[in-house]
Design a protein around this motif. Structure first.
Motif, PDB file in Angstrom:
ATOM      1  N   LEU A  88       0.819  -1.208   0.000  1.00  0.00           N
ATOM      2  CA  LEU A  88       0.000   0.000   0.000  1.00  0.00           C
ATOM      3  C   LEU A  88       0.852   1.257   0.000  1.00  0.00           C
ATOM      4  O   LEU A  88       0.541   2.234  -0.691  1.00  0.00           O
ATOM      5  CB  LEU A  88      -0.911   0.014   1.233  1.00  0.00           C
ATOM      6  CG  LEU A  88      -2.049  -1.013   1.264  1.00  0.00           C
ATOM      7  CD1 LEU A  88      -2.649  -1.080   2.652  1.00  0.00           C
ATOM      8  CD2 LEU A  88      -3.115  -0.657   0.243  1.00  0.00           C
ATOM      9  N   ALA A  89       1.945   1.243   0.782  1.00  0.00           N
ATOM     10  CA  ALA A  89       2.723   2.459   0.981  1.00  0.00           C
ATOM     11  C   ALA A  89       3.810   2.657  -0.066  1.00  0.00           C
ATOM     12  O   ALA A  89       3.963   3.752  -0.613  1.00  0.00           O
ATOM     13  CB  ALA A  89       3.341   2.445   2.385  1.00  0.00           C
ATOM     14  N   VAL A  90       4.590   1.603  -0.359  1.00  0.00           N
ATOM     15  CA  VAL A  90       5.750   1.773  -1.246  1.00  0.00           C
ATOM     16  C   VAL A  90       5.750   0.789  -2.411  1.00  0.00           C
ATOM     17  O   VAL A  90       6.747   0.673  -3.120  1.00  0.00           O
ATOM     18  CB  VAL A  90       7.075   1.657  -0.457  1.00  0.00           C
ATOM     19  CG1 VAL A  90       7.189   2.770   0.551  1.00  0.00           C
ATOM     20  CG2 VAL A  90       7.197   0.300   0.221  1.00  0.00           C
ATOM     21  N   GLY A  91       4.663   0.048  -2.608  1.00  0.00           N
ATOM     22  CA  GLY A  91       4.558  -0.800  -3.784  1.00  0.00           C
ATOM     23  C   GLY A  91       5.329  -2.094  -3.735  1.00  0.00           C
ATOM     24  O   GLY A  91       5.497  -2.746  -4.771  1.00  0.00           O
ATOM     25  N   ASP A  92       5.806  -2.518  -2.572  1.00  0.00           N
ATOM     26  CA  ASP A  92       6.541  -3.781  -2.461  1.00  0.00           C
ATOM     27  C   ASP A  92       5.562  -4.887  -2.085  1.00  0.00           C
ATOM     28  O   ASP A  92       5.045  -4.923  -0.973  1.00  0.00           O
ATOM     29  CB  ASP A  92       7.644  -3.679  -1.398  1.00  0.00           C
ATOM     30  CG  ASP A  92       8.612  -4.848  -1.465  1.00  0.00           C
ATOM     31  OD1 ASP A  92       8.165  -5.978  -1.183  1.00  0.00           O
ATOM     32  OD2 ASP A  92       9.787  -4.641  -1.786  1.00  0.00           O
ATOM     33  N   THR A  93       5.312  -5.808  -3.021  1.00  0.00           N
ATOM     34  CA  THR A  93       4.293  -6.839  -2.830  1.00  0.00           C
ATOM     35  C   THR A  93       4.873  -8.183  -2.414  1.00  0.00           C
ATOM     36  O   THR A  93       4.161  -9.172  -2.387  1.00  0.00           O
ATOM     37  CB  THR A  93       3.495  -7.037  -4.134  1.00  0.00           C
ATOM     38  OG1 THR A  93       4.410  -7.439  -5.180  1.00  0.00           O
ATOM     39  CG2 THR A  93       2.805  -5.755  -4.547  1.00  0.00           C
ATOM     40  N   PRO A 147      -6.229   5.652   1.639  1.00  0.00           N
ATOM     41  CA  PRO A 147      -5.375   6.840   1.766  1.00  0.00           C
ATOM     42  C   PRO A 147      -4.714   6.957   3.127  1.00  0.00           C
ATOM     43  O   PRO A 147      -3.582   7.433   3.227  1.00  0.00           O
ATOM     44  CB  PRO A 147      -6.343   8.000   1.500  1.00  0.00           C
ATOM     45  CG  PRO A 147      -7.702   7.450   1.712  1.00  0.00           C
ATOM     46  CD  PRO A 147      -7.629   6.012   1.376  1.00  0.00           C
ATOM     47  N   ILE A 148      -5.395   6.512   4.171  1.00  0.00           N
ATOM     48  CA  ILE A 148      -4.799   6.578   5.507  1.00  0.00           C
ATOM     49  C   ILE A 148      -3.569   5.678   5.583  1.00  0.00           C
ATOM     50  O   ILE A 148      -2.502   6.082   6.051  1.00  0.00           O
ATOM     51  CB  ILE A 148      -5.838   6.166   6.573  1.00  0.00           C
ATOM     52  CG1 ILE A 148      -7.025   7.132   6.549  1.00  0.00           C
ATOM     53  CG2 ILE A 148      -5.208   6.146   7.960  1.00  0.00           C
ATOM     54  CD1 ILE A 148      -8.173   6.717   7.434  1.00  0.00           C
ATOM     55  N   ALA A 149      -3.727   4.424   5.104  1.00  0.00           N
ATOM     56  CA  ALA A 149      -2.601   3.495   5.132  1.00  0.00           C
ATOM     57  C   ALA A 149      -1.465   3.981   4.255  1.00  0.00           C
ATOM     58  O   ALA A 149      -0.281   3.867   4.613  1.00  0.00           O
ATOM     59  CB  ALA A 149      -3.057   2.108   4.686  1.00  0.00           C
TER      60      ALA A 149
END
Length: 777
Positions: free
Chosen positions: A213-218, A403-405
């Motif tokens: 969610l935050a930096v795109g690391d899945t 958006p919060i996360a």
């Protein structure tokens, strides 16, 4: 409200079409460039000759611009072809590659870490030559494969299909980080690693999803959660997409306004923040195009200039495709553009239409995900078999948390040098991430969560028709006494409403049959069931409420549907005969619901990883070896194959677990996995089989590689063939059907008769299928 300026949309469509032609027919790129240049020259010449007499006609400039942009796309493709041709010469060989990482890394289904890179040289060991092409590299999981890192990779090269941006796929056997990422990319990589490490210390659900969610690391997102996110239409949240970029732009725009900043300062701060976000999450092509498209769409709305949104979006599409034409063939780019266009063009009129039945804020909240779903649905149907039916509802539930996360997670990442503050922010971001994960897993378990359609143009047209019908029903033109509604539009809306009623009725009927009424049409008292899961095995044995499942088929959804229809919620014994995809591909449908796993010898790290995931979900692992015995309800089971530590048949088809059930309320049955003729002969000698089996699952889907003596000894009453309709293997083979028919067996096939249920009643074997009922004697 003024109408959108749509004059530039033909420009975007034309350039997109040219890009598709060029990337799929790269040999003709220079022909396309020449033709477009010639067309532009002819138009300009005609204007020059006739312009003085007739005046410059409107649209001439757009035609010239279109030809120029199409020519630019073709030139971009044409200039890349010599290097791509040199790279293609290495296909099928083990090569050494020097490359620089250009994307983030993600774990593929094969367990490898996959990322894109730009080569500087490629060739056989000691014979490298300078070649600069994009490639896709798969390595064993490890650290250091960050954007900007320079690598030396040795592995087998394979050429990609037409239309793919990468010229080669490299399956690495050796991978060395020659120089780690440095500069701003190095700082971003360190910040991401610290945040991911901090997030993984938090509990599930939410810990693995938060970095996505935050930096795109899945990499921390489990396969099960990833499937649930896809089923519920929330997969755009698990990686960097237009939604993340729009959140960053909107948040910074609002914060700057809250601090008293003017419009110009808000735009500057939002753009700078978006650029920093792109660097933090790695500026790979997919992230850049998402940032550009979403940023432009969001800014046109925030600046109060929605009329310019469509034109700006069209220009962005043209610019992106001129730089990287291969994006035209990627589903991600199409979905980003469609979702952004829906946000600009479709969401406002949908919100106006919905305001007839609900308050304006609620109407807007529903219109945004609904517009995206209507626009993206037909594109998804082109490439995927799943269509989410709960996507709008799931997005409504998850939207407040996303958006919060994202924002708090980004702050936790940026404050890594201050551990107490970073820990506090990461823990705060965990709660909305856990909410999103729980929403996905809960909604995915609903019987109506998704519908399966064969991927292709036909399904896309069907979904497009439904989307148009729904939009027509919701939308309402502004009419008054002076301009009444036209009869044609009124009739179209009536037809759309009737079509929706038919679709909803059919969908509701299917949902009832797959959900609350799933077991209503299933006969009671069955002991053996063969699920129709396509080309693969998924068979059930039931005794006094205890259930064994032998293999899981190639995909989770067909197995899950079969289990719902049979009322199965827990698997006491899961037998994984071997680790081919058509036997373990559907394991996600039962993960977390299994007691004991009886498995074949794993053949590599991917096989072991599948077992470890089952164990992590609560299952007990037991290697299947000759002589192993157990109890399932009132019936007994024993393993007849494979032999312990076999040198001749160590792994794979010929080491399939062969299990026999007998006694109690289950007719004597034998399940032969995918054994070929050679191990069948050895099984016949070592197992001391005595004929008279009620049910035999024929080996390897009825392939031609069978041992006739085995089936003559078994003398089955019922022979089961688990096969997919019109499969490419020609299973079951005619000679195998003749072989089993000659033994006196009654033949049942899942490709022709669907799900097959068997029970013993009053000494008589009864068989029920979705096509007919039989009583073989």
């Amino acid at each position: 409200m003024r109408r959108q300026d749509l004059r530039l949309l033909p420009l975007a469509v034309g350039v997109w079409g040219a890009a598709l032609v060029c990337v799929f027919w790269s040999a003709g790129a220079w022909w396309v460039a020449g033709g477009c240049a010639l067309c532009a020259g002819v138009v300009l010449a005609v204007v020059e000759v006739r312009g003085r007499r007739d005046g410059t006609r409107p649209g001439v400039g757009l035609v010239v611009l279109l030809c120029a942009a199409m020519a630019a796309v073709a030139v971009t493709v044409g200039m890349s072809m010599p290097a791509r041709g040199q790279a293609a010469e290495s296909a099928g060989r083990v090569v050494e590659v020097a490359a620089t990482v250009t994307s983030s890394a993600s774990v593929g289904q094969d367990g490898r870490l996959w990322f894109e890179a730009q080569t500087t040289s490629i060739g056989l060991r000691g014979e490298k030559r300078p070649v600069s092409v994009p490639v896709r590299i798969g390595v064993e999981p490890g650290d250091g494969f960050d954007l900007g890192a320079r690598l030396r990779v040795v592995g087998e090269a394979a050429v990609t299909d037409a239309g793919e941006r990468a010229a080669l796929v490299i399956y690495a056997t050796e991978a060395e980080v020659v120089r780690p990422a440095d500069g701003v990319f190095g700082v971003a990589a360190d910040a991401r690693r610290a945040f991911i490490e901090r997030s993984t210390r938090l509990p599930e659900p939410g810990a693995g999803l938060l970095p996505g969610l935050a930096v795109g690391d899945t990499r921390g997102v489990s396969e099960t959660l990833n499937d649930d996110m896809r089923t519920t239409g929330l997969s755009h949240l698990t990686a960097v997409s237009g939604a993340n970029c729009a959140i960053v732009v909107g948040a910074m725009f609002w914060l700057t306004a809250l601090c008293g900043g003017g419009r110009a300062l808000r735009v500057i701060v939002a753009a700078a923040s978006l650029a920093g976000f792109v660097v933090l999450v790695t500026p790979e092509p997919s992230v850049i195009r998402a940032a550009v498209v979403a940023g432009v769409a969001m800014l046109t709305i925030l600046l109060g200039r929605p009329r310019a949104g469509a034109a700006m979006l069209a220009l962005c599409v043209v610019g992106i495709l001129v730089v990287d034409p291969w994006l035209a063939a990627t589903p991600g780019f199409a979905l980003s553009v469609a979702a952004s266009a829906a946000l600009i063009l479709l969401a406002p009129p949908l919100a106006r239409g919905l305001r007839r039945w609900m308050p304006a804020p609620v109407a807007l909240a529903i219109a945004v995900p609904l517009a995206a779903q209507l626009a993206c649905g037909p594109i998804i149907a082109l490439f995927a078999e799943q269509q989410s039916l709960v996507g709008v509802a799931a997005n409504l539930l998850a939207a407040p948390a996303a958006p919060i996360a994202t924002v708090i997670g980004l702050l936790a990442c940026l404050t890594a040098p201050i551990p107490p503050l970073a820990d506090l922010l990461a823990a705060s971001a965990w709660l909305p991430a856990a909410w999103i994960a729980t929403t996905a897993t809960t909604a995915a378990d609903l019987p109506i969560a998704q519908i399966l359609l064969p991927a292709g143009i036909g399904s896309a047209l069907l979904v497009l028709g439904v989307s148009i019908a729904l939009a027509l029903v919701i939308l309402r033109p502004r009419v008054d006494e002076a301009t009444p509604e036209r009869p044609l539009m009124r009739n179209l809306r009536r037809a759309a409403a009737a079509a929706l009623i038919v679709v909803l009725s059919l969908s509701a009927s299917r949902a009832l049959l797959d959900g609350p009424l799933a077991t209503a049409s299933t006969p009671e008292g069955w002991s053996i069931a063969a699920c129709d899961v396509g080309q693969g095995d998924a068979l059930l044995v039931r005794s006094e409420g205890a259930v064994a499942l032998i293999d899981t088929g190639p995909e989770p959804e067909p197995l899950a549907k079969c289990l719902r229809a049979l009322g199965i919620e827990r698997i006491d014994l899961l037998v994984l005969t071997h680790f081919d995809l058509d036997h373990i591909g559907g394991v996600a449908a039962v993960r977390g619901k299994v007691g004991i796993v009886l498995h074949a010898p794993p053949g590599g790290p991917d096989d072991q990883r599948a077992l470890d995931e089952l164990a992590a979900a609560g299952a007990t692992l037991t290697p299947g070896e000759t002589g192993l015995r157990g109890q399932l309800g009132a019936t007994s089971w024993r393993v007849l194959w494979p032999q312990r530590a076999s040198v001749a048949f160590p792994t794979g088809n010929d080491a399939s677990v062969v299990v026999e059930f007998s006694g109690g309320d289950v007719p004597r049955s034998l399940f032969l996995g995918d054994l070929s003729a050679a191990p069948q002969r050895m099984l016949l000698r070592t197992a001391r089989l005595v004929g008279g089996y009620a049910v035999v699952k024929v080996a390897h889907h009825g392939s031609a590689d069978q041992e006739p003596a085995l089936y003559e000894t078994l003398r089955p009453t019922v022979a089961l063939f688990t096969v997919g309709a019109e499969n490419d293997y020609g299973h079951p083979r005619a000679e195998t059907l003749d072989l089993l028919g000659a033994t006196g067996a009654h033949l049942f096939r899942t490709d022709q008769q669907g799900r097959i249920l068997i029970r013993m009643e009053d000494g008589e074997l009864q068989v029920w299928t979705e096509a007919s009922v039989g009583r073989p004697r």
